[in-house]
Design a protein around this motif. Structure first.
Motif, short mmCIF file in Angstrom:
data_model
loop_
_atom_site.label_atom_id
_atom_site.label_comp_id
_atom_site.label_asym_id
_atom_site.label_seq_id
_atom_site.Cartn_x
_atom_site.Cartn_y
_atom_site.Cartn_z
N SER A 144 34.13 -104.41 2.81
CA SER A 144 34.10 -103.04 3.31
C SER A 144 32.88 -102.80 4.19
O SER A 144 32.96 -102.11 5.20
N MET A 277 35.22 -96.45 3.36
CA MET A 277 35.19 -97.90 3.19
C MET A 277 34.21 -98.31 2.11
O MET A 277 34.52 -99.16 1.26
N GLY A 281 35.30 -99.95 -1.54
CA GLY A 281 34.79 -101.25 -1.97
C GLY A 281 34.20 -101.21 -3.37
O GLY A 281 34.41 -102.13 -4.18
#
Length: 411
Positions: A144, A277, A281
């Motif tokens: 990510s 993101m 993650g």
């Protein structure tokens, strides 16, 4: 406690270079690819291009990505990740820079195909480098982080284009595309192949193509796993192209915004994507892919539809950021899932094949959305995008491999 202690330890030199070079590669790749978006209006006026001729430039780039993904995915598993990563960067950088010296439409098509070949090949190789340099329970967060590099590249592309095109023209913008070549010098000097890859190479018995087919499609279970991930990736790319290509135009009409305000919306969306993101993650590493994807796919379905309800600029910016958070927050997770599900000897190939099939097919979502806009209202368009995320959710829960990843992470 063990995981917490590991995070406190300093990264090794090779881990630092792996993360830095992969993130930089994704940033520069996305920057080069998006130069075309910002230069398109100038190219249409300068070269007197028709709409279909101009649209074909982007389509050819996507086709190049599919070819590059397959070719360089296999090369990454055959000759090594580091060497292949360097080749892909050089190809997309040089092809982009050569755009500065041509006004011939067919040569532009050829150069954009080559740029797509390089850009499409880079993803799987870069993800494989990360997967083999870090512990499995950290891959979600680290892929990510690398994916956030692509969003930074989008911001750089906007800033550089706004600075160069008005003063020096679109040709000079593409000349900036040569910059990523510098990255290859550092990659080849500081990175080395993982022991995991070297061990897999020494144990290799069958031809690589045979191994790829056997490990991805040999049984109904493997075939559905690979096909299901491709469909999920198609939805991921379709949602992204819908957001970045059409929604600025949609919101301009909906709220009578000018270009500057719609650009502000895009920036808010990109910031939301980057935060999403990083959040995805962390959820992926702690709770597994099924829970992470479920949260983000449901959030995407709800928030994309909610976007049609915005009535003022503040609401639009807030919802846009949340839509970006959910819809593109998942992107880095696909590389993590594929790297966990497929063995080292085909990891690069599996990543590139699955992701670039998604890119090639999902990229046509802008055409479908354009057709829907011609015949239906905004509610129908947003409903179409929302339904895609629900389909992806149903496919995701049917993939047994994702449940096995979660079980391994908790054991």
């Amino acid at each position: 406690m063990e995981i917490a202690n590991r995070h406190r330890h300093a990264l090794s030199k090779n881990q630092k270079w792996t993360l830095a070079s992969t993130s930089s590669g994704f940033m520069l790749e996305n920057m080069d690819v998006l130069f075309l978006s910002f230069a398109m209006s100038s190219m249409i006026a300068d070269l007197h291009l028709s709409g279909p001729a101009a649209g074909l430039i982007s389509s050819i780039t996507n086709v190049g990505m599919l070819f590059g993904g397959i070719i360089f995915g296999i090369l990454g598993d055959k000759i090594g990740r580091v060497k292949t990563f360097s080749h892909t960067v050089i190809i997309f950088a040089v092809a982009t820079a050569c755009m500065a010296f041509t006004n011939n439409l067919y040569l532009i098509y050829g150069l954009r195909f080559l740029a797509g070949v390089g850009a499409g090949g880079e993803y799987g190789v870069g993800i494989s480098l990360i997967a083999e340099a870090f512990p499995k329970n950290e891959i979600g967060k680290l892929t990510s982080i690398a994916a956030v590099g692509g969003q930074i590249g989008a911001i750089f592309a906007a800033i550089i284009a706004a600075w160069i095109i008005p003063t020096a023209g679109w040709h000079m913008l593409f000349l900036v595309g040569i910059v990523p070549v510098v990255l290859t010098i550092f990659v080849r000097k500081h990175l080395h192949e993982s022991q995991q890859f070297l061990n897999a190479k020494s144990a290799e018995k069958d031809s690589l193509l045979t191994t790829v087919v056997r490990k991805m499609f040999a049984t109904p279970r493997l075939a559905w796993q690979s096909l299901g991930l491709m469909i999920m990736m198609i939805v991921q790319i379709a949602g992204y192209f819908g957001l970045m290509n059409w929604l600025p135009t949609i919101v301009q009409k909906q709220l009578n915004l000018n270009v500057a305000n719609s650009s502000l919306w895009m920036i808010a969306t990109i910031v939301g994507m980057s935060i999403g993101m990083m959040t995805f993650g962390s959820i992926f590493d702690h709770f597994g892919p099924r829970r992470a994807f479920s949260i983000f796919l449901i959030g995407s379905a709800i928030m994309v539809y909610t976007l049609s309800l915005a009535t003022d600029m503040i609401t639009l910016l807030l919802i846009g950021a949340i839509v970006g958070f959910f819809s593109n927050g998942m992107f880095g997770g696909y590389g993590a899932v594929i790297s966990c599900l497929y063995p080292t000897e085909i990891r690069s190939s599996a990543n590139n094949i699955i992701v670039n099939v998604g890119r090639a097919i999902g990229g046509f979502s802008s055409v479908i959305i354009g057709m829907l806009m011609d015949h239906y209202n905004l509610t129908v368009v947003m409903g179409f995008l929302s339904s895609l995320y629900i389909i992806s959710l149903l496919i995701m829960v049917s993939l047994p491999g994702l449940k096995e990843i979660a079980n391994k992470q908790t054991n």
